[in-house]
Write a protein that holds these residues in place. Structure first.
Motif, short mmCIF file in Angstrom:
data_model
loop_
_atom_site.label_atom_id
_atom_site.label_comp_id
_atom_site.label_asym_id
_atom_site.label_seq_id
_atom_site.Cartn_x
_atom_site.Cartn_y
_atom_site.Cartn_z
N CYS A 171 -7.92 9.35 9.27
CA CYS A 171 -7.24 8.15 8.77
C CYS A 171 -5.83 8.44 8.27
CB CYS A 171 -8.06 7.51 7.65
SG CYS A 171 -8.05 8.45 6.10
N LEU A 172 -5.43 9.73 8.23
CA LEU A 172 -4.10 10.17 7.80
C LEU A 172 -3.93 10.21 6.28
CD1 LEU A 172 -1.81 8.33 10.39
CD2 LEU A 172 -2.88 10.58 10.59
N TYR A 173 -5.01 10.07 5.54
CA TYR A 173 -4.87 10.11 4.09
C TYR A 173 -4.31 11.44 3.61
CZ TYR A 173 -5.99 9.81 -0.88
OH TYR A 173 -5.90 9.82 -2.24
N TYR A 174 -4.53 12.50 4.35
CA TYR A 174 -4.01 13.80 3.93
C TYR A 174 -2.48 13.82 3.88
CZ TYR A 174 -2.58 15.04 8.70
OH TYR A 174 -1.95 15.08 9.92
N ARG A 175 -1.83 12.84 4.52
CA ARG A 175 -0.37 12.77 4.50
C ARG A 175 0.16 12.01 3.30
NH1 ARG A 175 2.06 14.66 8.82
NH2 ARG A 175 3.95 13.42 8.47
N VAL A 176 -0.73 11.44 2.50
CA VAL A 176 -0.33 10.79 1.24
C VAL A 176 -0.01 11.89 0.22
CG1 VAL A 176 -1.17 9.39 -0.69
CG2 VAL A 176 -1.67 8.72 1.68
N PRO A 177 1.05 11.74 -0.56
CA PRO A 177 1.34 12.75 -1.60
C PRO A 177 0.15 12.94 -2.52
CG PRO A 177 3.23 11.30 -1.31
CD PRO A 177 2.12 10.72 -0.47
N GLY A 178 -0.33 14.16 -2.62
CA GLY A 178 -1.49 14.45 -3.45
C GLY A 178 -2.81 14.17 -2.76
N ARG B 277 3.01 4.11 9.02
CA ARG B 277 1.79 4.30 9.82
C ARG B 277 0.63 4.72 8.94
NH1 ARG B 277 -0.21 8.68 13.67
NH2 ARG B 277 1.22 10.02 12.51
N VAL B 278 0.90 5.57 7.95
CA VAL B 278 -0.15 6.01 7.04
C VAL B 278 -0.62 4.83 6.17
CG1 VAL B 278 -0.66 7.51 5.07
CG2 VAL B 278 0.71 8.37 6.99
N ALA B 279 0.32 4.07 5.64
CA ALA B 279 -0.03 2.92 4.81
C ALA B 279 -0.79 1.88 5.62
CB ALA B 279 1.23 2.30 4.21
N ALA B 280 -0.40 1.67 6.88
CA ALA B 280 -1.09 0.71 7.74
C ALA B 280 -2.54 1.11 7.96
CB ALA B 280 -0.36 0.59 9.08
N SER B 281 -2.77 2.41 8.16
CA SER B 281 -4.13 2.89 8.35
C SER B 281 -4.98 2.66 7.10
CB SER B 281 -4.10 4.39 8.68
OG SER B 281 -5.40 4.96 8.64
N ILE B 282 -4.46 3.02 5.94
CA ILE B 282 -5.22 2.87 4.70
C ILE B 282 -5.47 1.39 4.39
CG2 ILE B 282 -5.30 3.39 2.24
CD1 ILE B 282 -5.45 5.84 4.16
N ALA B 283 -4.46 0.55 4.66
CA ALA B 283 -4.63 -0.89 4.43
C ALA B 283 -5.72 -1.46 5.33
CB ALA B 283 -3.30 -1.61 4.67
N GLN B 284 -5.72 -1.07 6.60
CA GLN B 284 -6.73 -1.56 7.53
C GLN B 284 -8.13 -1.12 7.13
OE1 GLN B 284 -8.33 0.66 9.95
NE2 GLN B 284 -9.19 -0.80 11.42
N VAL C 162 0.84 -1.20 0.00
CA VAL C 162 0.00 0.00 0.00
C VAL C 162 0.87 1.25 0.00
CG1 VAL C 162 -1.70 1.31 1.34
CG2 VAL C 162 -1.96 -1.17 1.06
N ALA C 163 1.95 1.25 0.79
CA ALA C 163 2.85 2.40 0.83
C ALA C 163 3.44 2.68 -0.54
CB ALA C 163 3.96 2.14 1.85
N ASP C 164 3.83 1.63 -1.25
CA ASP C 164 4.41 1.80 -2.57
C ASP C 164 3.39 2.37 -3.55
OD1 ASP C 164 6.62 1.21 -4.57
OD2 ASP C 164 5.02 -0.03 -5.40
N ARG C 165 2.16 1.88 -3.50
CA ARG C 165 1.14 2.35 -4.43
C ARG C 165 0.69 3.78 -4.14
NH1 ARG C 165 -1.82 -3.54 -4.54
NH2 ARG C 165 -0.38 -4.45 -6.05
N LEU C 166 0.73 4.17 -2.86
CA LEU C 166 0.35 5.53 -2.50
C LEU C 166 1.54 6.48 -2.52
CD1 LEU C 166 -2.04 4.86 0.52
CD2 LEU C 166 -2.67 5.37 -1.84
N ARG C 167 2.74 5.93 -2.69
CA ARG C 167 3.98 6.71 -2.70
C ARG C 167 4.17 7.46 -1.39
NH1 ARG C 167 1.28 8.23 -6.98
NH2 ARG C 167 1.33 10.43 -6.41
N THR C 168 3.86 6.79 -0.29
CA THR C 168 4.08 7.40 1.01
C THR C 168 5.25 6.73 1.71
OG1 THR C 168 3.15 7.85 3.21
CG2 THR C 168 2.35 5.89 2.09
N PRO C 169 6.14 7.49 2.33
CA PRO C 169 7.25 6.90 3.07
C PRO C 169 6.89 6.54 4.50
CG PRO C 169 7.49 9.28 3.05
CD PRO C 169 6.25 8.97 2.24
#
Length: 259
Positions: free
Chosen positions: A230-237, A79-86, A69-76
């Motif tokens: 959910c922290l999506y605002y921290r995803v690029p874009g 914690r953000v990827a874990a939230s979106i995955a859940q 999920v982190a790779d697809r969202l381009r987030t480093p």
């Protein structure tokens, strides 16, 4: 109406509600699936994914999903990827359970030991149920199946491995439930199924009365406003979601309202 072997009625509701009961074979479109036959990739059960000490065959299935999920969202930020995955997995589980409960009057037993999951799949999460065992389609059974059977152990694993706040994860669960109910109600109204809309509304009301979901947000009809982010605002874009507690992406102390 009893559950049919392929849960065919769920196909009417869209991809988030579909649950496969027959595994894909090596020649099918998409990844081959774990059946123990040569040339296939064995998919872990969700019981294996949630386990504190995962078996050697799948030592990092949850970490692999978070990384995917982190790779697809381009987030480093794991914690953000874990939230979106859940939240994505929660949406699938709620959509399947609500869809079955209102269309069949029964739900399949989604025991984590029976439900296989592909951590490398795109959204919506790819699920395969190894055995179809019908259960009553009432709110108590849905809560036991989804909340206690899946979302509690998943939240525990994500808190332990990625430090995601419990309030954020339960907010995700409430948001996913509200979204699943909204989509089901929209389909029911579009197809003149007032009976389905009424059952979905009543079941959702009962589920949101559960102590784990009641504090997650406020509801007005099908609208839901969560009390966490959910922290999506921290995803690029990315930005804030329609049900977010924030009106606009926060500029500082991003974790302050995440729990």
């Amino acid at each position: 109406m009893d559950l049919d072997p392929e849960l065919a009625a769920l196909r009417l509701l869209g991809g988030f509600s579909v649950l496969r009961t027959v595994p894909r074979t090596a020649g099918a479109t998409g990844p081959a699936e774990a059946t123990g036959t040569p040339g296939t990739r064995r998919l872990p059960t969700l019981a294996e994914v949630y386990a504190p000490a995962a078996p050697a065959a799948h030592p990092d299935a949850l970490a692999l999903r978070v990384a995917t999920v982190a790779d697809r969202l381009r987030t480093p930020e794991p914690r953000v990827a874990a939230s979106i995955a859940q939240q994505g997995l929660a949406a699938r589980l709620w959509s399947v359970s609500l869809g079955c409960a209102v269309l069949y009057g029964q739900v399949p037993d989604l025991d984590p030991g029976l439900l296989h999951w592909d951590p490398l799949a795109s959204a919506p999460d790819d699920l395969w149920l190894a055995e179809l065992r019908p259960l009553p389609g009432d709110a108590a059974t849905v809560a036991a199946t989804v909340l206690h059977g899946h979302l509690e152990p998943l939240a525990a694993a994500l808190r332990a491995r990625h430090g995601v706040a419990a309030g954020l994860l339960w907010g995700n669960a409430g948001s996913a439930l509200a979204g699943a109910a909204r989509e089901l109600g929209r389909w029911a109204r579009a197809h003149g199924r007032t009976d389905v809309a009424a059952r979905a509304r009543g079941l959702t009301d009962e589920l949101f009365a559960h102590p784990l979901l009641r504090p997650t947000g406020t509801r007005a009809g099908t609208a839901f406003r969560r009390r966490s982010c959910c922290l999506y605002y921290r995803v690029p874009g990315g930005g804030v979601c329609g049900d977010c507690c924030f009106a606009r992406p926060p500029r500082s102390s991003p974790g302050a309202a995440s729990g």
